[in-house]
Design a protein around this motif. Sequence first.
Motif, PDB file in Angstrom:
ATOM      1  N   LEU A  84       0.826  -1.207   0.000  1.00  0.00           N
ATOM      2  CA  LEU A  84       0.000   0.000   0.000  1.00  0.00           C
ATOM      3  C   LEU A  84       0.859   1.255   0.000  1.00  0.00           C
ATOM      4  N   LYS A  85       0.213   2.390  -0.335  1.00  0.00           N
ATOM      5  CA  LYS A  85       0.869   3.688  -0.280  1.00  0.00           C
ATOM      6  C   LYS A  85      -0.022   4.669   0.486  1.00  0.00           C
ATOM      7  N   ILE A  86       0.582   5.606   1.189  1.00  0.00           N
ATOM      8  CA  ILE A  86      -0.170   6.650   1.874  1.00  0.00           C
ATOM      9  C   ILE A  86      -0.964   7.445   0.834  1.00  0.00           C
ATOM     10  N   GLY A  87      -2.257   7.650   1.127  1.00  0.00           N
ATOM     11  CA  GLY A  87      -3.119   8.386   0.200  1.00  0.00           C
ATOM     12  C   GLY A  87      -3.790   7.505  -0.835  1.00  0.00           C
ATOM     13  N   GLU A  88      -3.425   6.231  -0.894  1.00  0.00           N
ATOM     14  CA  GLU A  88      -4.005   5.324  -1.884  1.00  0.00           C
ATOM     15  C   GLU A  88      -5.484   5.070  -1.579  1.00  0.00           C
ATOM     16  N   LYS A  89      -6.316   5.038  -2.635  1.00  0.00           N
ATOM     17  CA  LYS A  89      -7.730   4.740  -2.509  1.00  0.00           C
ATOM     18  C   LYS A  89      -7.914   3.227  -2.601  1.00  0.00           C
ATOM     19  N   VAL A  90      -8.617   2.665  -1.635  1.00  0.00           N
ATOM     20  CA  VAL A  90      -8.826   1.222  -1.604  1.00  0.00           C
ATOM     21  C   VAL A  90     -10.275   0.912  -1.266  1.00  0.00           C
ATOM     22  N   GLN A  91     -10.710  -0.273  -1.644  1.00  0.00           N
ATOM     23  CA  GLN A  91     -12.016  -0.774  -1.223  1.00  0.00           C
ATOM     24  C   GLN A  91     -11.777  -1.858  -0.183  1.00  0.00           C
ATOM     25  N   VAL A  92     -12.354  -1.651   0.992  1.00  0.00           N
ATOM     26  CA  VAL A  92     -12.118  -2.579   2.101  1.00  0.00           C
ATOM     27  C   VAL A  92     -13.443  -3.132   2.607  1.00  0.00           C
ATOM     28  N   LYS A  93     -13.360  -4.290   3.217  1.00  0.00           N
ATOM     29  CA  LYS A  93     -14.536  -4.951   3.776  1.00  0.00           C
ATOM     30  C   LYS A  93     -14.519  -4.801   5.293  1.00  0.00           C
ATOM     31  N   ILE A  94     -15.674  -4.488   5.887  1.00  0.00           N
ATOM     32  CA  ILE A  94     -15.772  -4.352   7.344  1.00  0.00           C
ATOM     33  C   ILE A  94     -15.876  -5.750   7.951  1.00  0.00           C
ATOM     34  N   LEU A  95     -14.876  -6.117   8.737  1.00  0.00           N
ATOM     35  CA  LEU A  95     -14.820  -7.456   9.333  1.00  0.00           C
ATOM     36  C   LEU A  95     -15.481  -7.485  10.708  1.00  0.00           C
ATOM     37  N   SER A  96     -15.300  -6.411  11.488  1.00  0.00           N
ATOM     38  CA  SER A  96     -15.915  -6.367  12.819  1.00  0.00           C
ATOM     39  C   SER A  96     -16.024  -4.920  13.269  1.00  0.00           C
ATOM     40  N   MET A  97     -16.979  -4.663  14.187  1.00  0.00           N
ATOM     41  CA  MET A  97     -17.194  -3.322  14.720  1.00  0.00           C
ATOM     42  C   MET A  97     -17.399  -3.412  16.232  1.00  0.00           C
ATOM     43  N   ASN A  98     -16.698  -2.570  16.962  1.00  0.00           N
ATOM     44  CA  ASN A  98     -16.852  -2.501  18.422  1.00  0.00           C
ATOM     45  C   ASN A  98     -17.244  -1.069  18.766  1.00  0.00           C
ATOM     46  N   THR A  99     -18.546  -0.835  18.923  1.00  0.00           N
ATOM     47  CA  THR A  99     -19.029   0.534  19.156  1.00  0.00           C
ATOM     48  C   THR A  99     -18.572   1.070  20.509  1.00  0.00           C
TER      49      THR A  99
END
Length: 683
Positions: free
Chosen positions: A524-539
Amino acid sequence: MKITLAKHSGFCFGVKEAIKKAEQTIVENKDNGLKIYSCGPLIHNKNVTDELEAKGLSIIKDPDEAEEGSVVIVRSHGEPERFYQKAEARHITVVDATCPFVKKIQRLVSDAKNQGYHIVVIGDRNHPEVIGINGWCDNMASIVSSLEEAETVNEDRLFIVAQTTITTELFQGIVSFFRTKNKEIVVHNTICHATEERQKSCMETAIDSDLMVIIGGIDSSNSKKLYEIAKKYCVNTYFIQNKESLPLKEVELCNKIGIAAGASTPERIIKEVIATMSELFTENKKDSMMHDLMDEIEKSLRLPRSGEIVNGEVIQVSNREIVVNLGCKKDGVIPRDEFTLEGDQELTDLFKEGDEIQAKVLKTDDGDGNILLSKKKLEVNEHWDEINNALENKSPINAKVVKQVNGGVIAVYKEVSGFIPLSQLSDKFIDKADEFMGKILPVRVTKVDQKKNKVVFSHKAFLSEEKQKKVQEIWDSLHVGDVVDGTVMRFTEYGAFVDIGGIDGLLHISEISWGKLKHPQEALKIGEKVQVKILSMNTEKGKISLGLKQNRPEPWTVIDENYQVGQTISGKIVQIKDYGAFVELEPGLDGLVHISEIAYKRVTNIADEISVGQEVSAKILEIDKDRKRISLSIKETLEPPTTSEAEAAPAEAVAEEASAAEAIEEAPAVESIEDAAVAEDQE
């Protein structure tokens, strides 16, 4: 006798704003000769529309009926998109008084139409609000008001909204019906909150009443629905437009009377109806009149005290002062300097004889036999009340920064000055307040001491709360499994932090690629646009875990689609062992070139032939999907040696080739470099 007025009766916010804009437009264009119209009745109440017509507001059905260059007011029900196009073509000035809730529905259906949804509007197809909404989706919406009509909707992708004034019961019933069908549906409950509260209060009042009176215009949809609700819970229910249509005989026979009024019913009509009914129940009108007279006499003899808030009627106006009749033996006087005037304003511009006015008593005698009053002091009291309410309700107010002082600035809210510490001017560190001078800032009230005339504001608190609201909105919009756009913001040894629209999620190094990485910057590079998947959320902890490799299939799951035995591939040498070299076919998928498959000649040191990082070609000898192992050969991609070269090979080389063949079976067969490392450690 008991008369109960249901809560939330009378003008709603949208109707109030529409009438306000109409009256303001009439005043502003009074002397320029422009014709002023409303496209259809501004509200569904004939008394109001007749009054507006008398002031100069004409009613038309279509902008084509208006004079070119005139002014047309859009009523609170809203208009179709085509209306605005016609108005622009005829150079008509549009004053848009569409209710904000209706405007929102228009935007929703327009966007949904562009996304390929079929629009369903639950409501009355003949109501102007529904006609207007349909005009924002090319008039292609299905308008349903019953389950029978809902059954005629055959489309599969539905976007469902509601007329703002329908009953919740009808909306929920039709939505439930659609949910039982095998359809893709998106539902927006667009019933106006004020409408729901009005209908609920009407129901509660009807349940507890012997007789129910609904006040509203004969064409008012929301008033008719109030009547339907009231009739359900109180059989003795009547729909009236004003006091003249009140069923007095029936009212006289009841002890508990309930009243509810539609959103288009003026307050004065409600009061007239209540007053008319109240007169019926006066047991002794003479005694009541005598008591009222005695009260008036007592009031006229009593003088207001200093600090008291009084109401009165303006009886004389000059640019120097205003004289007020307070209903007692002394008149009140408000000098010019006790008003807050702006620019070139004069008292004669603001007040006229007969106006009602409220003021605060400064002295009961000004030396000339009058009561000295102040409008300014009353306003300051009101402003302090607003500040105290803002503190109690934690609501923001706007204050103007006017002066720098030690440690911060002075900001003024109307007539009240407050202090903003330098640390509370921004949610970022600042050491000077220059950039804030003269600006109006939304602030939170953090401390009030009215006795000492002190108040403390915080712009930082407002900014922090707004930021938190935005963060919460983002959290509410995200779900585990969603694939979202993100921007790589920073690296750590264990992963990368990705901004997904205002909040950061952690993309762990193990979730970046199916292959092994030593550092996230390898992929990866700083500023790179990526599509990521949400694996888990801890509110609770505010943490989100992301995955990048999940957007691509795991190599072994599609091995047959990409690789076959006998295929020649290109890869990079990623690790060298005594028994062979590992070639990376793609991230997460390695093959082993045994030492015997490096070259046709005898190889004793693999590093003499190839090196880590080198790109090589190799032929696939075997794919073992059960054990996830791939055997490769580099020599199979090379030209074989000539017969003379083969005969020249020493005899011991032949023996060593045989030993190498046996070593192939003994070498660890592994699927990746990681497995190789484990195997080596176990040895």
